[in-house]
Design an enzyme around this catalytic site. Structure first.
Site, PDB file in Angstrom:
ATOM      1  N   ALA A   1       0.849  -1.202   0.000  1.00  0.00           N
ATOM      2  CA  ALA A   1       0.000   0.000   0.000  1.00  0.00           C
ATOM      3  C   ALA A   1       0.879   1.245   0.000  1.00  0.00           C
ATOM      4  O   ALA A   1       2.009   1.215   0.495  1.00  0.00           O
ATOM      5  CB  ALA A   1      -0.891  -0.017   1.233  1.00  0.00           C
TER       6      ALA A   1
ATOM      7  N   GLU B   1       4.052  -4.814   7.463  1.00  0.00           N
ATOM      8  CA  GLU B   1       3.121  -3.836   8.056  1.00  0.00           C
ATOM      9  C   GLU B   1       3.376  -3.606   9.539  1.00  0.00           C
ATOM     10  O   GLU B   1       3.242  -2.484  10.039  1.00  0.00           O
ATOM     11  CB  GLU B   1       1.662  -4.310   7.884  1.00  0.00           C
ATOM     12  CG  GLU B   1       1.094  -4.129   6.508  1.00  0.00           C
ATOM     13  CD  GLU B   1       1.394  -5.288   5.575  1.00  0.00           C
ATOM     14  OE1 GLU B   1       2.338  -6.046   5.846  1.00  0.00           O
ATOM     15  OE2 GLU B   1       0.680  -5.422   4.569  1.00  0.00           O
TER      16      GLU B   1
ATOM     17  N   GLY C   1       0.575  -5.055   0.993  1.00  0.00           N
ATOM     18  CA  GLY C   1      -0.557  -5.133   0.066  1.00  0.00           C
ATOM     19  C   GLY C   1      -0.183  -5.842  -1.230  1.00  0.00           C
ATOM     20  O   GLY C   1      -1.040  -6.467  -1.872  1.00  0.00           O
TER      21      GLY C   1
ATOM     22  N   GLU D   1      -0.603  -9.341  -0.524  1.00  0.00           N
ATOM     23  CA  GLU D   1      -2.050  -9.622  -0.405  1.00  0.00           C
ATOM     24  C   GLU D   1      -2.660  -9.798  -1.798  1.00  0.00           C
ATOM     25  O   GLU D   1      -3.442 -10.721  -2.040  1.00  0.00           O
ATOM     26  CB  GLU D   1      -2.735  -8.504   0.390  1.00  0.00           C
ATOM     27  CG  GLU D   1      -2.407  -8.656   1.878  1.00  0.00           C
ATOM     28  CD  GLU D   1      -2.813  -7.471   2.736  1.00  0.00           C
ATOM     29  OE1 GLU D   1      -2.611  -6.327   2.300  1.00  0.00           O
ATOM     30  OE2 GLU D   1      -3.321  -7.707   3.841  1.00  0.00           O
TER      31      GLU D   1
HETATM   32  C1  LIG Z   1      -7.633   5.458   6.540  1.00  0.00           C
HETATM   33  C2  LIG Z   1      -6.396   5.187   5.771  1.00  0.00           C
HETATM   34  C3  LIG Z   1      -6.549   4.033   4.864  1.00  0.00           C
HETATM   35  C4  LIG Z   1      -5.251   3.674   4.260  1.00  0.00           C
HETATM   36  C5  LIG Z   1      -5.430   2.544   3.324  1.00  0.00           C
HETATM   37  C6  LIG Z   1      -4.541   1.437   3.612  1.00  0.00           C
HETATM   38  C7  LIG Z   1      -5.013   0.228   2.952  1.00  0.00           C
HETATM   39  C8  LIG Z   1      -4.480  -0.884   3.731  1.00  0.00           C
HETATM   40  C9  LIG Z   1      -4.737  -2.123   3.167  1.00  0.00           C
HETATM   41  C10 LIG Z   1      -3.964  -3.112   3.378  1.00  0.00           C
HETATM   42  C11 LIG Z   1      -2.814  -3.126   4.282  1.00  0.00           C
HETATM   43  C12 LIG Z   1      -1.581  -3.054   3.555  1.00  0.00           C
HETATM   44  C13 LIG Z   1      -0.668  -2.254   4.033  1.00  0.00           C
HETATM   45  C14 LIG Z   1       0.624  -2.117   3.381  1.00  0.00           C
HETATM   46  O1  LIG Z   1       0.928  -2.654   2.358  1.00  0.00           O
HETATM   47  S1  LIG Z   1       1.662  -1.082   4.172  1.00  0.00           S
HETATM   48  C15 LIG Z   1       3.108  -1.111   3.209  1.00  0.00           C
HETATM   49  C16 LIG Z   1       3.882  -2.342   3.448  1.00  0.00           C
HETATM   50  N1  LIG Z   1       5.125  -2.247   2.740  1.00  0.00           N
HETATM   51  C17 LIG Z   1       6.236  -1.786   3.274  1.00  0.00           C
HETATM   52  O2  LIG Z   1       6.299  -1.454   4.428  1.00  0.00           O
HETATM   53  C18 LIG Z   1       7.418  -1.730   2.354  1.00  0.00           C
HETATM   54  C19 LIG Z   1       8.089  -0.417   2.508  1.00  0.00           C
HETATM   55  N2  LIG Z   1       9.186  -0.276   1.586  1.00  0.00           N
HETATM   56  C20 LIG Z   1      10.361  -0.892   1.758  1.00  0.00           C
HETATM   57  O3  LIG Z   1      10.586  -1.682   2.635  1.00  0.00           O
HETATM   58  C21 LIG Z   1      11.435  -0.525   0.789  1.00  0.00           C
HETATM   59  O4  LIG Z   1      11.110   0.720   0.244  1.00  0.00           O
HETATM   60  C22 LIG Z   1      11.644  -1.546  -0.337  1.00  0.00           C
HETATM   61  C23 LIG Z   1      12.224  -2.854   0.245  1.00  0.00           C
HETATM   62  C24 LIG Z   1      10.378  -1.830  -1.089  1.00  0.00           C
HETATM   63  C25 LIG Z   1      12.681  -0.954  -1.336  1.00  0.00           C
HETATM   64  O5  LIG Z   1      13.837  -0.560  -0.623  1.00  0.00           O
HETATM   65  P1  LIG Z   1      14.936   0.362  -1.322  1.00  0.00           P
HETATM   66  O6  LIG Z   1      15.275  -0.212  -2.612  1.00  0.00           O
HETATM   67  O7  LIG Z   1      16.016   0.549  -0.314  1.00  0.00           O
HETATM   68  O8  LIG Z   1      14.222   1.744  -1.606  1.00  0.00           O
HETATM   69  P2  LIG Z   1      13.678   2.844  -0.589  1.00  0.00           P
HETATM   70  O9  LIG Z   1      13.276   2.230   0.690  1.00  0.00           O
HETATM   71  O10 LIG Z   1      14.644   3.956  -0.541  1.00  0.00           O
HETATM   72  O11 LIG Z   1      12.348   3.303  -1.314  1.00  0.00           O
HETATM   73  C26 LIG Z   1      12.383   4.012  -2.539  1.00  0.00           C
HETATM   74  C27 LIG Z   1      11.339   5.105  -2.485  1.00  0.00           C
HETATM   75  O12 LIG Z   1      10.053   4.487  -2.453  1.00  0.00           O
HETATM   76  C28 LIG Z   1       9.312   4.962  -1.338  1.00  0.00           C
HETATM   77  N3  LIG Z   1       8.473   3.836  -0.858  1.00  0.00           N
HETATM   78  C29 LIG Z   1       8.844   2.578  -0.636  1.00  0.00           C
HETATM   79  N4  LIG Z   1       7.806   1.836  -0.269  1.00  0.00           N
HETATM   80  C30 LIG Z   1       6.740   2.656  -0.272  1.00  0.00           C
HETATM   81  C31 LIG Z   1       5.362   2.469   0.025  1.00  0.00           C
HETATM   82  N5  LIG Z   1       4.876   1.259   0.371  1.00  0.00           N
HETATM   83  N6  LIG Z   1       4.564   3.534  -0.064  1.00  0.00           N
HETATM   84  C32 LIG Z   1       5.020   4.748  -0.441  1.00  0.00           C
HETATM   85  N7  LIG Z   1       6.329   5.001  -0.735  1.00  0.00           N
HETATM   86  C33 LIG Z   1       7.161   3.947  -0.653  1.00  0.00           C
HETATM   87  C34 LIG Z   1      10.360   5.346  -0.321  1.00  0.00           C
HETATM   88  O13 LIG Z   1       9.838   6.277   0.596  1.00  0.00           O
HETATM   89  C35 LIG Z   1      11.435   5.950  -1.226  1.00  0.00           C
HETATM   90  O14 LIG Z   1      11.032   7.226  -1.594  1.00  0.00           O
HETATM   91  P3  LIG Z   1      11.715   8.521  -0.927  1.00  0.00           P
HETATM   92  O15 LIG Z   1      11.283   8.506   0.517  1.00  0.00           O
HETATM   93  O16 LIG Z   1      11.140   9.637  -1.682  1.00  0.00           O
HETATM   94  O17 LIG Z   1      13.189   8.324  -1.070  1.00  0.00           O
END
Ligand SMILES: CCCCCCCC/C=C\C/C=C/C(=O)SCCNC(=O)CCNC(=O)[C@H](O)C(C)(C)COP(=O)(O)OP(=O)(O)OC[C@H]1O[C@@H](n2cnc3c(N)ncnc32)[C@H](O)[C@@H]1OP(=O)(O)O
Length: 720
Positions: free
Chosen positions: A60, A122, A99, A102
């Protein structure tokens, strides 16, 4: 955001949302439209979901979490994928997280390349996989595996995921071509057996034992952290409730976590950590426009505890290290300790024997500094003494090649002072490692008034290569970490003479969430370190600190830590410090009557009547001086932003990430309240300069409404 195309009878939905294919509103909409179109099209017989670029999907979009949710919900999109009568295949590369996983679990099949990783991180954001992840994972794999994965957030490599049953196949070669072949092989087969919502939870008969064991572990390892506990409850409900009821339960628990302050702190932490990497110097040079010096060879000066740890960090990632000591005996001891640390890593299966041999073959121990003539980067790690460090840098200036980056692992001494011993201050930069240097993740990189952007870029890059989280700060005495921590130490010592005991202070701070209290930290880093720093500073000012010293620099001075030092109680390394340990180098801290008596005797000698000190007072007197100093650090531009300070505290002092760091914590408590309490202590303890309220804090506290942390810096120059 999702490109739709067909290849023969196969529809391909390619997620295209760089950099990491987060499931933003347009991606969810694209998947929703894409699957509807594929289902409607009679010529389509199977569907592939794949990611463009470096990854399948990182989950997400975390940036959308603070906003009202718009567009189709992930569960609705997933339901459509699962309900398709045409087989849907997820083709996975890079990471398939949150997500993203998922979505893959809603598909009927999952294939992946060998290098792919899957996981539910998460929990690290303070939430749970709220798009049916907690209900579907235990239906595809065992409930114990699901509990472990969801409560820890660990990424699972593809081969392991295949073993767990999460993947159906690992493919070699071009992923899309393989996905097309796979899709053709399942075309026309009934999808019913592949719909996870119709499957029973695996291992449900062992639910209670598995749940109890997982809960015990979570509570032991992550005291005070809500999300892992709630994650386990959600997975448990998968085994106890029918699928649709389980989904409702998951949703209730998800909403509870999403609105928690821990989730807000962890979201902040996610972006703060990434923002810290985007360093910028006052000159405008930055990570974006500066190239590091290529580093192929390194030197470390000093084979003591810090030098050993630093050498290990470098050797682990294949840098050759020339290790320099002043005499053979100390050098041999240092090499022996490095070898022991590697052996320990082999014993704990963190590395292979071969890797250990390779690392050891990369050390060149020597007592001859001239051997450093050709290294690209050298890190000095001798003990904290200005004259000694200056002498070393004077020699390095003569010995090292002009392009070499000269780093000092000082924890307090201004880089300006050390660099002034050379004719190339632009090449001198601070690399402050935290003890134990091969374990602690933080690297506090410090620039002086002269440090070049290239030297900064080199140490920031080095940090990344050796697996550290680097934060760049401007030089001053103590930099950010020790400058803030120092006041905690001072205040803790003062509370000891007023009536507290080390175990009280540590318990309060551990209950607050710190993994170890400040007195145990002092034992870990070494009582002698603080002693040396205090006495060095005094010496520079022409003052001798003695057992009679009551005031130093016009401030109340507590001699208890000096008394501990004089007794040879230097902390864990001597088996005795503020606590007693089972052996020198031991880890189990035990209350020691000798220390209790020392403290009580000291209070009596000082004429102080000991009193009970409340939990609130201990918490405030430990945290607020550091927070106040943090605001001064921002005022002076020593740290560029509050986020950098918080990153330093998670990785340098194990401040609980789910509380966001001292600066975020202050914002949660409310700056006006923090300011008011600091003023209160300032009135009560006028002889401690750390209670003089910061001007920036005063300005922010008096703003008409709470100022978001992202805007604090705009107040630092204001005249309010
Ligand atoms: C009322 C509110 C309702 C909200 C709706 C929610 C719906 C919920 C439904 C289901 C639940 C699901 C929840 C989720 O999925 S939460 C997200 C889970 N995923 C993560 O936590 C992964 C996070 N990312 C990472 O671990 C890493 O980024 C990586 C392993 C994918 C890649 O690592 P790396 O190559 O080292 O790159 P960076 O970490 O530097 O990332 C690059 C860049 O991308 C941005 N970013 C990464 N992941 C996300 C993301 N999930 N969402 C938004 N942005 C993301 C990261 O911030 C970097 O950008 P920068 O900050 O501008 O440098």
């Amino acid at each position: 955001m999702v490109d739709y195309r067909t290849q023969g009878q196969i529809a391909i939905l390619e997620v295209n949302n760089p950099p990491v294919n987060a499931l933003s509103i347009h991606v969810r909409k694209g998947l929703d439209d894409g699957i509807s179109r594929a289902v409607r099209d009679p010529s389509v017989k199977a569907v592939i979901v794949i990611g463009k670029g470096r990854t399948f999907s990182s989950g997400a979009d975390i940036k959308e979490f603070n906003k009202p949710q718009e567009g189709p919900r992930l569960t609705m999109v997933g339901k459509k994928l699962e309900e398709s009568d045409k087989p849907v295949v997820a083709a996975i590369h890079g990471t398939c997280l949150g997500g993203g996983l998922e979505i893959a679990l809603f598909c009927h099949y999952r294939i992946a390349v060998k290098s792919a990783r899957v996981g539910f991180p998460e929990v690290l954001l303070g939430i749970l996989p709220g798009a049916a992840g907690t209900q579907r994972l235990p239906r595809v794999t065992d409930v114990a595996v699901a509990m472990e994965m969801i409560s820890t957030g660990k990424h699972v490599p593809a081969p392991k995921a295949l073993e767990y049953g999460i993947l159906d196949k690992i493919v070699q070669g071009d992923l899309l071509e393989e996905a097309v072949k796979f899709a053709k092989s399942v075309m026309g087969k009934p999808v019913q057996p592949c719909r996870l919502s119709d499957q029973p939870v695996k291992g449900a008969d062992r639910l209670v034992q598995v749940f109890d064991a997982a809960m015990r572990q979570v509570k032991q390892r992550q005291r005070g952290f809500m999300a892992p506990v709630v994650c386990l409850k959600a997975v448990r409900s998968a085994a106890e409730l029918p699928y649709n009821e389980g989904l409702l339960r998951e949703n209730t628990l998800f909403t509870e976590l999403m609105s928690s302050s821990q989730c807000a702190a962890l979201r902040y932490a996610f972006f703060a950590e990434r923002a810290a990497q985007r360093w910028q110097l006052p000159s405008g040079a930055s990570a974006a426009n500066t190239k590091p010096v290529p580093v192929k060879s390194t030197g470390v000066i000093g084979a003591g505890t810090m030098g050993q740890g630093i050498a290990i960090c470098l050797l682990r990632v294949d840098y050759p290290v020339i290790l320099v000591e002043q005499n053979q005996k100390l050098l041999d001891k240092g090499v022996e300790m490095i070898q022991l640390a590697f052996k320990d890593a082999v014993r704990r299966k963190l590395m292979t024997e071969d890797a250990m041999r390779h690392c050891m073959s990369n050390i060149s121990p020597t007592v001859d500094m001239q051997q450093l003539a050709n290294v690209d980067l050298v890190i000095e790690a001798v003990y904290e003494n200005v004259a000694l460090k200056q002498d070393i840098f004077r020699k390095l200036d003569v010995i090292c090649k002009p392009s070499a980056v000269l780093c000092t692992n000082t924890s307090t001494i201004s880089i300006d002072i050390i660099a002034s011993a050379t004719k190339r201050p632009g090449s001198v930069v601070g690399t402050h490692f935290f003890a134990p240097a091969h374990i602690m993740r933080l690297l506090e990189n410090v620039y002086s008034k002269d440090t070049s952007a290239q030297a900064v870029a080199t140490v920031m890059d080095l940090g990344k290569k050796i697996g550290k989280v680097s934060v760049l700060v401007k030089t001053c005495h103590g930099f950010v970490a020790n400058r803030m921590f120092h006041h905690q130490g001072q205040e803790a010592a003062l509370m000891l003479e007023e009536g507290a005991l080390p175990e009280h202070i540590d318990k309060v701070m551990e209950d607050f969430g710190m993994s170890i209290g400040p007195m145990k930290v002092s034992d870990l880093s070494g009582v002698d370190i603080g002693w040396r720093i205090r006495h060095e500073v005094a010496k520079m000012e022409g003052v001798e600190l003695t057992s009679q010293t009551r005031f130093f620099r016009g401030e109340r001075y507590c001699t208890l830590p000096d008394k501990l030092y004089e007794l040879g109680r230097l902390g864990r390394k001597t088996g005795k410090g503020w606590y007693r340990y089972e052996k020198p180098g031991g880890r189990v801290a035990m209350v020691d009557d000798e220390v209790t008596n020392l403290i009580k005797k000291h209070s009596a000698e000082m004429g102080i009547e000991r009193r009970g000190i409340s939990t609130q007072e201990i918490q405030e007197r430990i945290l607020y001086p550091a927070i106040n100093e943090g605001f001064r650090i921002l005022e002076e531009g020593v740290a560029a932003k509050p986020e950098d300070i918080d990153v330093i505290w998670w990785y340098g002092f194990s401040f609980p990430r789910y509380m966001g760091g001292p600066m975020f914590h202050a914002s949660q408590v409310g700056l006006s309240k923090v300011y008011e309490r600091i003023c209160y202590y300032h009135q009560n303890f006028p002889y401690s300069s750390h209670w003089v309220p910061s001007d920036l804090l005063r300005k922010l506290a008096s703003a008409p409404s709470p100022v978001p942390i992202s805007q604090w810096m705009s107040y630092s120059q204001s005249k309010l």
